[in-house]
Design an enzyme around this catalytic site. Structure first.
Site, PDB file in Angstrom:
ATOM      1  N   ARG A 167       0.822  -1.215   0.000  1.00  0.00           N
ATOM      2  CA  ARG A 167       0.000   0.000   0.000  1.00  0.00           C
ATOM      3  C   ARG A 167       0.856   1.264   0.000  1.00  0.00           C
ATOM      4  NH1 ARG A 167      -5.052   2.178   3.026  1.00  0.00           N
ATOM      5  NH2 ARG A 167      -4.298   4.143   3.794  1.00  0.00           N
ATOM      6  N   ARG A 176      -4.177   6.662  -3.130  1.00  0.00           N
ATOM      7  CA  ARG A 176      -3.660   5.463  -2.473  1.00  0.00           C
ATOM      8  C   ARG A 176      -3.838   4.261  -3.397  1.00  0.00           C
ATOM      9  NH1 ARG A 176      -7.452   6.356   1.717  1.00  0.00           N
ATOM     10  NH2 ARG A 176      -6.608   8.450   1.615  1.00  0.00           N
ATOM     11  N   ASP A 181      -7.197   0.575  -0.316  1.00  0.00           N
ATOM     12  CA  ASP A 181      -7.766   0.973   0.959  1.00  0.00           C
ATOM     13  C   ASP A 181      -8.868  -0.023   1.308  1.00  0.00           C
ATOM     14  OD1 ASP A 181      -7.769   2.793   3.003  1.00  0.00           O
ATOM     15  OD2 ASP A 181      -9.232   4.117   2.076  1.00  0.00           O
ATOM     16  N   ASP A 233     -11.685  -0.791   4.234  1.00  0.00           N
ATOM     17  CA  ASP A 233     -12.336  -0.267   5.433  1.00  0.00           C
ATOM     18  C   ASP A 233     -13.476  -1.186   5.866  1.00  0.00           C
ATOM     19  OD1 ASP A 233     -10.925   2.180   5.671  1.00  0.00           O
ATOM     20  OD2 ASP A 233     -12.173   3.083   4.116  1.00  0.00           O
TER      21      ASP A 233
END
Ligand code: GSY
Length: 177
Positions: free
Chosen positions: A86, A95, A98, A100
């Site tokens: 990452r 990025r 990601d 979440d």
């Protein structure tokens, strides 16, 4: 081994091989014996929210079953982010990947490192649109309306376009990932 808990994730990328990174993240998650991927939404191309001067994102949502606690699940997600090398240029900026946690059963957790439900999920069309594709009837914790209804009531659905329609129930799609 029982994977008794249901969790929903949001996955996004706006650097490098965006689609390849999303697919690799799902592949890496499915390697863990205590995680079972149940459904994956289509891929959406989405306008950046927050810091807007950055490339378009690809986003999707994942439904999984797990025997891991929310904290243990979070550390697996961080492991996957690390395995995929990452990169994040700045806090709210571009990025490579990601991951979440959006929801975990109907639990509510507020710590410095982990907040469930994800604190901004109900305002973000790039989260709600993929999520309500795979979980239209699920209910947001402490709320009586379904995610689909939450989405219908959301005013701003712009900036989210279908990029690759996928049907996870179709085994040929799963084997491609
Ligand atoms: O919160 C996840 C990273 N992120 C995103 C994202 O995944 N998609 C879009 N469209 N905008 C975003 N802004 C941030 S920060």
């Amino acid at each position: 081994m029982e994977r008794m808990n249901t969790a929903y994730l949001s996955v996004g990328s706006n650097m490098g091989d965006r689609e390849g990174l999303l697919k690799k993240a799902i592949e890496q998650l499915s390697v863990y014996p205590d995680i079972l991927i149940e459904n994956v939404s289509s891929i959406y191309e989405t306008d950046p929210v927050g810091y807007t001067d950055q490339p378009l994102f690809l986003n999707l949502a994942v439904k999984l079953k797990t025997s891991l606690s929310p904290q243990a699940l979070l550390s697996k997600l961080q492991e996957v982010e690390t395995k995929l090398d990452r990169k994040r240029v700045q806090k709210w900026g571009p990025r490579t990947i990601d991951l979440d946690i959006l929801l975990y059963n109907s639990v509510s957790i507020q710590t410095e490192v982990l907040e469930i439900p994800h604190p901004r999920m109900l305002e973000r069309a790039f989260v709600l649109i993929p999520l309500s594709e795979i979980a239209p009837d699920d209910v947001y914790p402490d709320n009586t309306i379904s995610l689909h209804q939450v989405l219908c009531e959301q005013r701003d659905k712009e900036g989210v376009r279908i990029w690759k329609k996928t049907d996870w129930e179709d085994a040929s799609v799963r084997s491609e990932n």
